[in-house]
Design an enzyme around this catalytic site. Structure first.
Site, PDB file in Angstrom:
ATOM      1  N   ARG A   1       0.835  -1.333  -0.007  1.00 54.28           N
ATOM      2  CA  ARG A   1      -0.034   0.090  -0.040  1.00 54.28           C
ATOM      3  C   ARG A   1       0.861   1.418  -0.154  1.00 54.28           C
ATOM      4  O   ARG A   1       0.356   2.279  -0.733  1.00 54.28           O
ATOM      5  CB  ARG A   1      -0.882   0.065   1.358  1.00 54.28           C
ATOM      6  CG  ARG A   1      -1.778  -1.003   1.222  1.00 54.28           C
ATOM      7  CD  ARG A   1      -2.528  -0.970   2.786  1.00 54.28           C
ATOM      8  NE  ARG A   1      -3.382  -2.280   2.657  1.00 54.28           N
ATOM      9  CZ  ARG A   1      -4.651  -2.155   3.196  1.00 54.28           C
ATOM     10  NH1 ARG A   1      -5.177  -1.045   3.506  1.00 54.28           N
ATOM     11  NH2 ARG A   1      -5.480  -3.076   3.381  1.00 54.28           N
TER      12      ARG A   1
ATOM     13  N   GLU B   1     -10.418  -0.239  -5.571  1.00 48.23           N
ATOM     14  CA  GLU B   1     -10.865   0.455  -4.639  1.00 48.23           C
ATOM     15  C   GLU B   1     -10.011   1.848  -4.515  1.00 48.23           C
ATOM     16  O   GLU B   1      -8.699   1.582  -4.609  1.00 48.23           O
ATOM     17  CB  GLU B   1     -11.131  -0.169  -3.427  1.00 48.23           C
ATOM     18  CG  GLU B   1     -11.908   0.803  -2.270  1.00 48.23           C
ATOM     19  CD  GLU B   1     -11.807   0.050  -0.834  1.00 48.23           C
ATOM     20  OE1 GLU B   1     -10.858  -0.696  -0.313  1.00 48.23           O
ATOM     21  OE2 GLU B   1     -12.895   0.350  -0.030  1.00 48.23           O
TER      22      GLU B   1
HETATM   23  C1  B12 Z   1     -10.624   1.699  12.744  1.00 47.34           C
HETATM   24  C2  B12 Z   1      -9.912   0.557  12.086  1.00 47.34           C
HETATM   25  C3  B12 Z   1      -9.216   0.712  10.970  1.00 47.34           C
HETATM   26  C4  B12 Z   1      -9.163   2.122  10.052  1.00 47.34           C
HETATM   27  C5  B12 Z   1      -8.214   3.091  10.701  1.00 47.34           C
HETATM   28  C6  B12 Z   1      -8.239   4.354  10.336  1.00 47.34           C
HETATM   29  C7  B12 Z   1      -7.103   5.217  10.858  1.00 47.34           C
HETATM   30  N1  B12 Z   1      -5.997   5.704  10.033  1.00 47.34           N
HETATM   31  O1  B12 Z   1      -6.726   5.157  11.965  1.00 47.34           O
HETATM   32  C8  B12 Z   1      -9.022   1.629   8.669  1.00 47.34           C
HETATM   33  C9  B12 Z   1     -10.412   1.349   8.098  1.00 47.34           C
HETATM   34  C10 B12 Z   1      -8.363   2.865   7.762  1.00 47.34           C
HETATM   35  C11 B12 Z   1      -8.103   0.653   8.842  1.00 47.34           C
HETATM   36  C12 B12 Z   1      -7.122   0.062   7.849  1.00 47.34           C
HETATM   37  C13 B12 Z   1      -6.298  -1.172   8.033  1.00 47.34           C
HETATM   38  N2  B12 Z   1      -6.692  -1.836   8.952  1.00 47.34           N
HETATM   39 CO1  B12 Z   1      -7.580  -1.708  10.577  1.00 47.34          CO
HETATM   40  N3  B12 Z   1      -8.732  -1.586  12.101  1.00 47.34           N
HETATM   41  C14 B12 Z   1      -9.326  -0.618  12.632  1.00 47.34           C
HETATM   42  C15 B12 Z   1     -10.516  -1.097  13.615  1.00 47.34           C
HETATM   43  C16 B12 Z   1     -11.710  -1.367  13.327  1.00 47.34           C
HETATM   44  C17 B12 Z   1     -10.325  -0.196  15.018  1.00 47.34           C
HETATM   45  C18 B12 Z   1      -9.043   0.371  15.319  1.00 47.34           C
HETATM   46  C19 B12 Z   1      -9.283   1.572  16.271  1.00 47.34           C
HETATM   47  O2  B12 Z   1      -9.187   2.583  15.731  1.00 47.34           O
HETATM   48  N4  B12 Z   1      -9.597   1.390  17.478  1.00 47.34           N
HETATM   49  C20 B12 Z   1      -9.717   2.457  18.480  1.00 47.34           C
HETATM   50  C21 B12 Z   1      -8.593   2.661  19.096  1.00 47.34           C
HETATM   51  C22 B12 Z   1      -8.677   3.666  20.387  1.00 47.34           C
HETATM   52  O3  B12 Z   1      -8.113   1.470  19.861  1.00 47.34           O
HETATM   53  P1  B12 Z   1      -7.035   0.470  19.161  1.00 47.34           P
HETATM   54  O4  B12 Z   1      -6.789   0.957  17.760  1.00 47.34           O
HETATM   55  O5  B12 Z   1      -7.982  -0.822  18.941  1.00 47.34           O
HETATM   56  O6  B12 Z   1      -6.107   0.118  19.975  1.00 47.34           O
HETATM   57  C23 B12 Z   1      -6.333  -0.364  21.571  1.00 47.34           C
HETATM   58  C24 B12 Z   1      -5.031  -1.297  21.902  1.00 47.34           C
HETATM   59  O7  B12 Z   1      -4.584  -2.021  20.919  1.00 47.34           O
HETATM   60  C25 B12 Z   1      -4.225  -0.307  22.443  1.00 47.34           C
HETATM   61  N5  B12 Z   1      -3.306   0.315  21.992  1.00 47.34           N
HETATM   62  C26 B12 Z   1      -3.095   0.841  20.541  1.00 47.34           C
HETATM   63  N6  B12 Z   1      -2.015   1.451  20.392  1.00 47.34           N
HETATM   64  C27 B12 Z   1      -1.174   1.405  21.247  1.00 47.34           C
HETATM   65  C28 B12 Z   1      -0.061   2.073  21.907  1.00 47.34           C
HETATM   66  C29 B12 Z   1       0.487   1.737  22.861  1.00 47.34           C
HETATM   67  C30 B12 Z   1       1.832   2.249  23.469  1.00 47.34           C
HETATM   68  C31 B12 Z   1      -0.310   0.983  23.849  1.00 47.34           C
HETATM   69  C32 B12 Z   1       0.280   0.830  25.206  1.00 47.34           C
HETATM   70  C33 B12 Z   1      -1.257   0.412  23.729  1.00 47.34           C
HETATM   71  C34 B12 Z   1      -1.946   0.806  22.315  1.00 47.34           C
HETATM   72  O8  B12 Z   1      -5.011   0.730  23.167  1.00 47.34           O
HETATM   73  C35 B12 Z   1      -6.090   0.670  22.298  1.00 47.34           C
HETATM   74  C36 B12 Z   1      -7.331   1.083  23.308  1.00 47.34           C
HETATM   75  O9  B12 Z   1      -7.701  -0.461  23.903  1.00 47.34           O
HETATM   76  C37 B12 Z   1      -9.490  -2.469  14.160  1.00 47.34           C
HETATM   77  C38 B12 Z   1     -10.238  -3.679  14.814  1.00 47.34           C
HETATM   78  C39 B12 Z   1     -10.940  -3.382  15.996  1.00 47.34           C
HETATM   79  N7  B12 Z   1     -10.180  -3.125  17.197  1.00 47.34           N
HETATM   80  O10 B12 Z   1     -12.184  -3.236  16.030  1.00 47.34           O
HETATM   81  C40 B12 Z   1      -9.103  -2.592  12.942  1.00 47.34           C
HETATM   82  C41 B12 Z   1      -7.385  -3.665  12.931  1.00 47.34           C
HETATM   83  C42 B12 Z   1      -6.686  -3.107  13.736  1.00 47.34           C
HETATM   84  N8  B12 Z   1      -6.946  -3.246  11.387  1.00 47.34           N
HETATM   85  C43 B12 Z   1      -6.287  -4.237  10.968  1.00 47.34           C
HETATM   86  C44 B12 Z   1      -5.590  -4.025   9.752  1.00 47.34           C
HETATM   87  C45 B12 Z   1      -4.910  -5.398   9.347  1.00 47.34           C
HETATM   88  C46 B12 Z   1      -5.790  -3.068   8.814  1.00 47.34           C
HETATM   89  C47 B12 Z   1      -5.201  -2.878   7.657  1.00 47.34           C
HETATM   90  C48 B12 Z   1      -3.669  -3.304   7.350  1.00 47.34           C
HETATM   91  C49 B12 Z   1      -5.931  -3.447   6.382  1.00 47.34           C
HETATM   92  C50 B12 Z   1      -5.926  -4.796   6.360  1.00 47.34           C
HETATM   93  N9  B12 Z   1      -5.027  -5.577   5.831  1.00 47.34           N
HETATM   94  O11 B12 Z   1      -6.937  -5.590   6.894  1.00 47.34           O
HETATM   95  C51 B12 Z   1      -5.338  -1.384   7.032  1.00 47.34           C
HETATM   96  C52 B12 Z   1      -4.083  -0.321   7.764  1.00 47.34           C
HETATM   97  C53 B12 Z   1      -2.854  -0.282   6.598  1.00 47.34           C
HETATM   98  C54 B12 Z   1      -1.791   0.259   7.112  1.00 47.34           C
HETATM   99  N10 B12 Z   1      -0.815   0.791   6.338  1.00 47.34           N
HETATM  100  O12 B12 Z   1      -1.576   0.199   8.307  1.00 47.34           O
HETATM  101  C55 B12 Z   1      -6.311  -5.279  11.715  1.00 47.34           C
HETATM  102  C56 B12 Z   1      -4.959  -5.817  12.502  1.00 47.34           C
HETATM  103  C57 B12 Z   1      -5.009  -7.364  12.145  1.00 47.34           C
HETATM  104  C58 B12 Z   1      -4.053  -8.014  12.977  1.00 47.34           C
HETATM  105  N11 B12 Z   1      -2.975  -7.298  13.978  1.00 47.34           N
HETATM  106  O13 B12 Z   1      -4.192  -9.057  12.792  1.00 47.34           O
HETATM  107  C59 B12 Z   1      -7.518  -4.866  12.942  1.00 47.34           C
HETATM  108  C60 B12 Z   1      -7.522  -5.712  14.004  1.00 47.34           C
HETATM  109  C61 B12 Z   1      -8.979  -5.624  12.039  1.00 47.34           C
HETATM  110  C62 B12 Z   1      -8.767  -7.148  11.781  1.00 47.34           C
HETATM  111  N12 B12 Z   1      -9.468  -7.724  12.543  1.00 47.34           N
HETATM  112  O14 B12 Z   1      -8.393  -7.448  10.767  1.00 47.34           O
HETATM  113  N13 B12 Z   1      -8.183  -0.147  10.006  1.00 47.34           N
END
Ligand code: B12
Ligand code: B12
Lengths: 458, 142, 458, 142
Positions: free
Chosen positions: C89, C156
């Site tokens: 990407r 897309e």
């Molecule tokens: C919103 C989202 C997106 C949005 C992001 C928009 C943006 N630019 O922010 C979009 C749609 C663009 C997107 C794209 C992609 N995404 Co996305 N996305 C999500 C989603 C639905 C929610 C993430 C989110 O914003 N959560 C809200 C925030 C507040 O919380 P969080 O990010 O989940 O983080 C939590 C913890 O991880 C932790 N945390 C996060 N960061 C940090 C840092 C530190 C230091 C600490 C201590 C904790 C911590 O704290 C947070 C709160 O509990 C998750 C799935 C889910 N959780 O429901 C998938 C998810 C994270 N995405 C995923 C993926 C793979 C991608 C893509 C690579 C596409 C793909 N191949 O499927 C691309 C990203 C491309 C790239 N270059 O990175 C995967 C990760 C898979 C994995 N690890 O096995 C997930 C889990 C979805 C899935 N089940 O496939 N995504």
């Protein structure tokens, strides 16, 4: 016929009785048990406004049955089942025992009387939700005795619903008396503080059962049961497929209970997910299971008996059954709480439906003796069921789906309906006088209402 | 001559709907149907055949999965000279959703003459049975 | 930076171009292909009134990707996906190649440019439904060239939706120009009779995206695309969670297209099932996936991009994804056709929503040059996105859920909204001026709207 | 003295929401946050540390599953004397829904000092890191 003895006021086979604990022991075990009770699970469901789901499940072998229950529990059922095999249902205990010895996997259910109450207790201890015995026995006294000794707190059946669809030639007098004895035991237990949930099988012959027939039969069974002291009733209605009619029927269960039953009796409406010919394609099958869950929630049911996407093929495997539970529960999700129906249309259905029920039930109640009233009414066709298995129901009524899919009466036979009710049904089913061959086609089409042309699910 | 068949459902089985419809369909087709209904022991089929010796076939339905056990006495009855006319079987013949061919073979092993999927095949099969009978021999399976 | 050359009027890496067939060969292959085309599948879906479902799916290895597609097809998707890994990407082709060599299972998608167009063609030939390339590349020209050479008919992305959420520091001028070139190739292909479906990623940053921002961005991309000759547009909107708002947004896609786009362009509304923080419990996750399917059908979407009940955990396995497809499709079942909404409420939402979109879009269109207008508007905050990944969007807008769960503007930042629009949003989000720590809590609660206290699904 | 941390998201990862919220939360807690945002190469973290030598930690998020590959250069950078302050990592660290402990071990092997589940643990961990630093030694994992 085999020799009978009395156990807790019921007449049962001497051989069954020989293996049972004393009645007082059974009561004490039930009273002091810390296992979850069916009546509590139903009351809790009613409080939350979300029905619990319950699968049908029964296999011949004991270990296999334990395994099956354990595999279904994680899917989130609020109650689990021990479904009994056909031999045991019909008191062919010897054949059940033989099948269990020779080929347990060939049994279509769990032969509880053969396995005995100690194994039944192991089933109850295997999972964290209450278990119900579901069967289809016109005379279930032996089975009930074993179930109580094991510690079951929920038992399905009644003198009409477990006669008409489940045997050929058991007179209503016999089945009503057998179930009167079961209910009397429940009454005695209730006095001892043990509430047994008694589910009434409003599904009857399952295929195109007009709602007022279902509700009339369970209402009569309920009245008879309450007279014997039963305090917790699950009244089951089979999903017909038209949402307004089904919701009206479920809601009518509470309305009719309020009118015909004393207030101290807990009445829980139960939806049996579509009991007729099930779609063979996975998409429609799953959707129908979901739809049932949604209808149950909209109709205020406390429990759903779920189907599976293998229904059209055979007894489902554990995976399909687990998925069925989940799919039914999906329909009860709060995420779908925005779904609202045309309440005026439901009210109208309810008012006609309750009128039909009253026209069926009131004459039977006139003389006070419910069992005799039931037997007499069926003999005269004043109570009747389409496609009866029993020769004691006349099957003069012919059901039909109307243009919306709701189940109406194409012919009311000898049912004592008022002119108004008959006219409404005529109007709704007016498709011209069908020629005999067209008639079979029309009935078949109504039976196969949910069949679609799509890839098979198994 | 009026054609006659004996119809019923296997001993442990209470499924009635197909039985009602098949009876209607065969009558429609011109048969006299002696319908023994659900939960019919094999001995009752034999007795009905003795009471109606012109019957062209005994047509049995089984849906609850117990066909094999419910028909297990067929060889013994036949050995005793009873139930000698062709036996036609249909329904859902074994327990479970994943069927194997073995289930059907087992039933043929009991001496079941015709096993049908669809009741609409019945008239054709009954015609074949009569032809075979007229030709003085019994059709060996369909 | 690597050296670029021209291919079909797009500037792409010399190394990418070196492996590609001639442009005319590519066009001929596309024109004479007998494979199912995305545009036809969408048109068929529109005709039936039932959306098709499409999963996201991509794994690193080629054999694993073939296997994945083959395992998903039986679940009944109308289209399948090749989801591209993050390295590809971002044009980090070397890192993608290295990861593919060393640990293909660690890649979060299929590195199509590394695998090359011949393997892409094998993917297309593996299944009987069209495939789309889904990615997230601010500059996708290389990827698009490989995709076309392989024979993909759906791609897309856009200069806004594949910039703002997907990279840190790519100026809008750059991304808009890169996508202009992609669209121009589609225009040229259309003249040759080959229709490429171009899906626009209205999901943006996915979390609490106000619908008018989503629709405004995709509308601007659509206008720019149509100017380059694109004839088939899938305009995607992310499910927010409140049914009336979501249905209003989906229906507004057609309304806005009728107003802003010429009639010869096919416009297909697409629902991206809930794109924010997904529930961790299986029950709610499944219900949300189902809910998305139902919303898509009610909103008149032609396609649903389904989620899975493993969304909260990681990239789903094939089984979970297949079930996700089935669950989403369940929501589109005709058995749920009785579900009706308050149309007056939807109309009211639609009218406000379209007004907001016009207030955002019309100023950008004023000078005629869409790419320049977009860049200027984002720089000034007149177009804006919450939680932007890109530094080129200011993220001054702050979203909030109102009492019904609908997504509103808590702060409109520099968006050029009329007083009426601002007042309505203020009224709907009036929860008192939140203190900063309460503010984080409030936003977090809105983000976590679908989280429930229930057993984990994985 | 004003406490300072460097925050960002791993090189191939564009997930921004947690990054925005963690920055807000740390600022709320009194930190100066140098937020490098999404898609930040490890070398940029190192450069930011050199520009802000008082930083108590480098806090990296990774959600897209590529944490290991995106941090693979950490040993080389450290060997070159860069990125010497504690590195804190959180997010969704490996690809797939069925996580194994091995994925985390591998990251520790690269030299990542603290791996957290929940960003709300950050203030506590940062306090511990400071205490350890004040005590002249580095806490050996949490
Ligand atoms: C919103 C989202 C997106 C949005 C992001 C928009 C943006 N630019 O922010 C979009 C749609 C663009 C997107 C794209 C992609 N995404 Co996305 N996305 C999500 C989603 C639905 C929610 C993430 C989110 O914003 N959560 C809200 C925030 C507040 O919380 P969080 O990010 O989940 O983080 C939590 C913890 O991880 C932790 N945390 C996060 N960061 C940090 C840092 C530190 C230091 C600490 C201590 C904790 C911590 O704290 C947070 C709160 O509990 C998750 C799935 C889910 N959780 O429901 C998938 C998810 C994270 N995405 C995923 C993926 C793979 C991608 C893509 C690579 C596409 C793909 N191949 O499927 C691309 C990203 C491309 C790239 N270059 O990175 C995967 C990760 C898979 C994995 N690890 O096995 C997930 C889990 C979805 C899935 N089940 O496939 N995504
Ligand atoms: C309605 C129904 C019931 C009703 C029956 C009411 C009544 N008395 O008639 C009720 C709810 C009471 C019931 C009870 C039981 N049922 Co039931 N029932 C069904 C259901 C939903 C439809 C059957 C039906 O009426 N179909 C309409 C008629 C017209 O068609 P049909 O019976 O399916 O038969 C077709 C063919 O089999 C064939 N056919 C049938 N008979 C014959 C005969 C001949 C000669 C020929 C050529 C063809 C033929 O033609 C028909 C048209 O295509 C089926 C599942 C399904 N199909 O959806 C289960 C089903 C048949 N039942 C089943 C079972 C096991 C039972 C029980 C034993 C309970 C249990 N353990 O689960 C009890 C019966 C107890 C007993 N003693 O037999 C199983 C059989 C399982 C298996 N073989 O593996 C099924 C498949 C459900 C399931 N998936 O578990 N059942």
């Amino acid at each position: 016929m085999s020799e009978t003895v009395e156990w807790a006021g019921m007449r049962i086979d001497r051989s069954t009785a020989a293996d049972l604990p004393q009645w007082r022991e059974t009561v004490d075990a039930l009273r002091t048990s810390t296992r979850p009770r069916a009546a509590d699970a139903l009351r809790a469901a009613h409080r939350t406004g979300r029905p619990i789901a319950q699968p049908r499940c029964g296999v011949g072998g004991h270990e296999e049955m334990l395994e099956l229950l354990r595999r279904l529990e994680p899917a989130g059922p609020g109650m689990l089942t021990v479904t009994i095999d056909s031999y045991t249902r019909l008191k062919q205990f010897d054949r059940a025992a033989q099948a269990l010895r020779e080929a347990p996997a060939d049994l279509n259910g769990y032969p509880l009387t053969v396995h005995g109450w100690r194994r039944g207790r192991q089933l109850l201890d295997a999972v964290g939700v209450p278990l119900e015995v579901r069967h289809g026995s016109p005379d279930a006294r032996d089975l009930f005795a074993v179930a109580l000794a094991a510690g079951f707190t929920s038992f399905e059946g009644g003198g009409i619903g477990y006669n008409v669809p489940y045997c050929k030639d058991v007179p209503f007098a016999t089945s009503m008396e057998a179930w009167r004895q079961v209910d009397a035991v429940c009454g005695a237990l209730a006095d001892d503080g043990v509430i047994v949930d008694r589910e009434l099988f409003g599904t009857l012959t399952a295929v195109l059962v007009p709602p007022s027939i279902s509700l009339a039969c369970t209402l009569l069974e309920a009245i008879a049961a309450v007279r014997e002291g039963v305090r917790c009733l699950s009244i089951a209605y089979p999903q017909g497929g038209e949402v307004h009619q089904d919701v009206a029927a479920l809601r009518s269960i509470r309305a009719l209970a309020a009118r015909y039953l004393p207030p101290h009796v807990a009445v829980h409406p139960v939806l049996h997910e579509f009991m007729g010919v099930f779609p063979r394609g996975r998409g429609t099958a799953d959707a129908l299971i979901l739809y049932g869950g949604l209808v149950a929630r909209l109709g205020g049911a406390d429990k759903i008996i779920n189907k599976t996407n293998q229904e059209a093929y055979g007894i489902p495997d554990a995976d399909a059954n687990a998925l069925g539970i989940r799919t039914a529960l999906m329909g009860t999700s709060e995420l779908l709480d925005f779904v609202a129906l045309d309440e005026a249309r439901i009210d109208e259905e309810m008012s006609w439906l309750q009128r039909e029920v009253a026209e069926l039930v009131d004459p039977v109640l006139q003389d006070g003796d419910v069992p005799a009233g039931v037997a007499g009414a069926f003999a005269a066709g004043r109570l009747d069921v389409p496609f009866s298995a029993s020769v004691h129901a006349r099957s003069l009524v012919v059901p039909a789906r109307d243009a919306t899919g709701a189940i109406r009466y194409r012919r009311t036979g000898e049912l004592p309906f008022s002119a108004a009710v008959r006219q409404r049904n005529d109007r709704l089913t007016d498709t011209g006088a069908a020629a005999p061959d067209r008639f079979i086609q029309a009935v078949t089409a109504d039976i196969n209402y949910f069949l679609r042309d799509e890839p098979a699910s198994v | 001559m009026q054609r006659l068949v004996i119809l019923g459902v296997a001993h442990s089985d209470a499924h009635a709907v197909a039985n009602h419809l098949i009876a209607m369909q065969l009558r429609e087709y011109g048969f006299t149907v002696v319908n023994l209904g659900v939960c019919t022991p094999l001995a009752d089929f034999a007795a009905a055949l003795e009471a109606n010796p012109t019957a062209e076939a005994v047509v049995i339905g089984s849906l609850n999965g117990h066909a094999y056990a419910d028909l297990a006495d067929l060889p013994a009855l036949r050995a005793a000279g009873r139930l000698r006319c062709p036996v036609v079987l249909g329904g859902n013949l074994t327990v479970g959703s994943h069927k194997s061919a073995g289930g059907i073979e087992r039933l043929r092993g009991l001496g079941v003459d015709h096993i049908l999927e669809n009741p609409f095949e019945l008239p054709v099969v009954l015609d074949l049975i009569r032809e075979a009978a007229t030709a003085g021999r019994v059709a060996a399976g369909v």
